[in-house]
Write a protein that holds these residues in place. Structure first.
Motif, PDB file in Angstrom:
ATOM      1  N   GLY A 165      42.200  33.510  48.887  1.00  0.00           N
ATOM      2  CA  GLY A 165      41.889  34.795  48.274  1.00  0.00           C
ATOM      3  C   GLY A 165      40.424  34.926  47.917  1.00  0.00           C
ATOM      4  O   GLY A 165      39.817  35.994  48.074  1.00  0.00           O
ATOM      5  N   HIS A 166      39.839  33.836  47.469  1.00  0.00           N
ATOM      6  CA  HIS A 166      38.422  33.827  47.124  1.00  0.00           C
ATOM      7  C   HIS A 166      37.557  34.053  48.362  1.00  0.00           C
ATOM      8  O   HIS A 166      36.587  34.834  48.341  1.00  0.00           O
ATOM      9  CB  HIS A 166      38.087  32.483  46.465  1.00  0.00           C
ATOM     10  N   ILE A 167      37.902  33.398  49.459  1.00  0.00           N
ATOM     11  CA  ILE A 167      37.166  33.589  50.718  1.00  0.00           C
ATOM     12  C   ILE A 167      37.284  35.038  51.176  1.00  0.00           C
ATOM     13  O   ILE A 167      36.300  35.655  51.609  1.00  0.00           O
ATOM     14  CB  ILE A 167      37.695  32.624  51.794  1.00  0.00           C
ATOM     15  N   ALA A 168      38.496  35.588  51.097  1.00  0.00           N
ATOM     16  CA  ALA A 168      38.693  36.984  51.497  1.00  0.00           C
ATOM     17  C   ALA A 168      37.808  37.919  50.685  1.00  0.00           C
ATOM     18  O   ALA A 168      37.159  38.817  51.235  1.00  0.00           O
ATOM     19  CB  ALA A 168      40.166  37.363  51.335  1.00  0.00           C
ATOM     20  N   GLU A 169      37.775  37.707  49.380  1.00  0.00           N
ATOM     21  CA  GLU A 169      36.995  38.591  48.493  1.00  0.00           C
ATOM     22  C   GLU A 169      35.502  38.469  48.773  1.00  0.00           C
ATOM     23  O   GLU A 169      34.780  39.456  48.810  1.00  0.00           O
ATOM     24  CB  GLU A 169      37.289  38.236  47.039  1.00  0.00           C
ATOM     25  N   ASN A 170      35.032  37.245  48.971  1.00  0.00           N
ATOM     26  CA  ASN A 170      33.598  37.023  49.165  1.00  0.00           C
ATOM     27  C   ASN A 170      33.127  37.403  50.563  1.00  0.00           C
ATOM     28  O   ASN A 170      32.112  38.088  50.720  1.00  0.00           O
ATOM     29  CB  ASN A 170      33.248  35.554  48.892  1.00  0.00           C
ATOM     30  N   GLU A 171      33.855  36.953  51.582  1.00  0.00           N
ATOM     31  CA  GLU A 171      33.344  37.058  52.948  1.00  0.00           C
ATOM     32  C   GLU A 171      33.818  38.300  53.696  1.00  0.00           C
ATOM     33  O   GLU A 171      33.133  38.765  54.603  1.00  0.00           O
ATOM     34  CB  GLU A 171      33.723  35.805  53.744  1.00  0.00           C
ATOM     35  N   VAL A 172      34.970  38.842  53.333  1.00  0.00           N
ATOM     36  CA  VAL A 172      35.486  40.019  54.034  1.00  0.00           C
ATOM     37  C   VAL A 172      35.281  41.284  53.210  1.00  0.00           C
ATOM     38  O   VAL A 172      34.748  42.275  53.688  1.00  0.00           O
ATOM     39  CB  VAL A 172      36.972  39.833  54.400  1.00  0.00           C
ATOM     40  N   VAL A 173      35.683  41.245  51.937  1.00  0.00           N
ATOM     41  CA  VAL A 173      35.460  42.405  51.065  1.00  0.00           C
ATOM     42  C   VAL A 173      33.977  42.554  50.752  1.00  0.00           C
ATOM     43  O   VAL A 173      33.454  43.668  50.676  1.00  0.00           O
ATOM     44  CB  VAL A 173      36.282  42.270  49.773  1.00  0.00           C
ATOM     45  N   GLY A 174      33.288  41.427  50.559  1.00  0.00           N
ATOM     46  CA  GLY A 174      31.869  41.465  50.247  1.00  0.00           C
ATOM     47  C   GLY A 174      31.571  41.535  48.770  1.00  0.00           C
ATOM     48  O   GLY A 174      30.484  41.939  48.358  1.00  0.00           O
ATOM     49  N   ALA A 175      32.528  41.139  47.921  1.00  0.00           N
ATOM     50  CA  ALA A 175      32.316  41.105  46.473  1.00  0.00           C
ATOM     51  C   ALA A 175      32.053  39.667  46.048  1.00  0.00           C
ATOM     52  O   ALA A 175      32.893  38.793  46.268  1.00  0.00           O
ATOM     53  CB  ALA A 175      33.534  41.657  45.743  1.00  0.00           C
ATOM     54  N   PRO A 176      30.900  39.379  45.420  1.00  0.00           N
ATOM     55  CA  PRO A 176      30.539  37.991  45.105  1.00  0.00           C
ATOM     56  C   PRO A 176      31.205  37.485  43.835  1.00  0.00           C
ATOM     57  O   PRO A 176      30.562  37.082  42.873  1.00  0.00           O
ATOM     58  CB  PRO A 176      29.015  38.085  44.935  1.00  0.00           C
TER      59      PRO A 176
END
Length: 391
Positions: A165-176
């Motif tokens: 979930g963290h990877i999805a948020e950072n790398e796909v959604v673009g939220a750091p």
């Protein structure tokens, strides 16, 4: 929850012409204390709430992925091969990002043939308010993560799903963002808070004792929507990283309160205030856990109040509506109150004696009307279990 599950099953069947393989759900979260500490390798203390996102899902016999939700009439269609950063835009980034992260890490780790993995149909529904700072996004990610973990037979543990979930948020959604939200949604326990060391990922389940003490957590959704991928959040994170570099440490976790006088001399005024918030907030988390264990929940109010002041004055992520909700709830009987979530809108929470809940709600409603603000959404939440399969 029964209504959400039944509705999700019926809508999935209506939209896709077949029954779902199963229905999974994951909760939103309230951060009791410890804000903007997670991505600084610090401490957080939070709990899952009794508001959840439901995922109805069934595998397909091809590589196609179709998904929709109760919030849109559109059915998004793509393929597993097209998942990843830049592959989609909008709300679908959250579930598709998780599918991509699991296909890269989980399936790759198992040595599975990625080309043989089947696609899926997905329908999402939720009663976690969007934009309220209660992590509706992580609820989506976590519900999809446990669903795909089951149907793809990955057998990943909860820590691995947090990372997905963290990877999805950072790398796909673009939220750091850090790992706080996914941790609460996947690791929550009934009537307990979760203390997390964000550097080691060690966690401890701490009984809260709110019910026995006659306390309730009142969520005050200001209806001021925020967006984590926007500049304010990213700027705060960049400022923390700059402060750590100037102080010669890898993260602000390594800075103690006794280091703050030196930090004031080394850093510019704004960066120092950002650093001071993180350092003092880490200490407040530790103090809250200790106080709960030693004195019980009625003794943590001052720490909640101090956290809000620090977020308002040092980290500057509050807004007038959040400040008003906190001030009024304090004045009308709350033991402690603070904004919760990343800030720039969203919700505040107040720890309130049960007999004063309606009194506080009326006062907050009246104050918002007097100031000409939109009517807030006020509701109590209960510390609850994390993500699970419902049927």
């Amino acid at each position: 929850m029964t209504d959400l599950v039944e509705t999700a099953r019926a809508r999935f069947t209506e939209l896709y012409g077949r029954a779902p393989q199963g229905i999974w759900s994951a909760p939103g979260r309230v951060n009791l204390i410890g804000e903007h500490t997670d991505y600084n390798d610090g401490f957080v203390f939070l709990f899952a709430i009794d508001r959840r996102t439901v995922a109805a899902l069934a595998l397909r016999d091809d590589r196609t992925v179709r998904l929709t939700s109760s919030f849109t009439d559109e059915i998004v269609e793509t393929t597993l091969a097209d998942l990843g950063p830049g592959g989609a835009h909008g709300w679908q980034n959250y579930p598709l990002g998780v599918a991509w992260a699991l296909s890269q890490s989980g399936l790759g780790q198992l040595g599975a043939d990625l080309d043989a993995v089947p696609g899926f149909d997905l329908y999402l529904d939720s009663d976690v308010p969007v934009g309220a700072g209660l992590s509706s996004s992580a609820a989506i990610e976590s519900a999809v993560a446990v669903a795909l973990n089951d149907v793809w037979r990955l057998d990943l543990d909860r820590n691995a799903l947090v990372k997905a979930g963290h990877i999805a948020e950072n790398e796909v959604v673009g939220a750091p963002t850090g790992i706080l939200d996914q941790s609460a949604s996947l690791l929550g326990r009934l009537d307990c808070g979760i203390f997390i060391d964000c550097r080691s990922l060690e966690r401890d389940v701490i009984p809260l004792g709110f019910d026995e003490a006659g306390l309730e957590v009142l969520v005050m959704d200001t209806k001021v929507e925020h967006e984590h991928a926007a500049g304010g959040y990213a700027a705060r994170r960049a400022s923390c990283e700059a402060g750590a570099r100037e102080l010669g440490v890898e993260s602000l976790r390594e800075v103690s309160i006794s280091d703050l006088p030196r930090a004031r001399e080394v850093l510019d005024g704004e960066t120092f205030r950002r650093v001071r918030h993180v350092v003092t907030e880490n200490q407040r988390v530790l103090d809250t856990v200790r106080t709960l264990r030693e004195q019980g929940p009625r003794a943590i109010g001052d720490l909640m109040d101090a956290s809000h002041r620090s977020l308002r004055d040092d980290f500057e992520v509050s807004v007038p509506q959040l400040d008003l909700a906190v001030e009024i709830s304090q004045n009308y009987g709350a033991i402690g109150a603070r904004m919760t979530g990343g800030g720039f809108g969203g919700s505040a929470i107040a720890l309130v004696p049960r007999e004063l809940i309606s009194h506080v709600e009326a006062a907050v409603d009246g104050a918002f009307a007097e100031h000409g603000y939109a009517q807030p959404d006020l509701f109590a939440v209960v510390p609850s279990d994390g993500a699970r399969r419902d049927e």
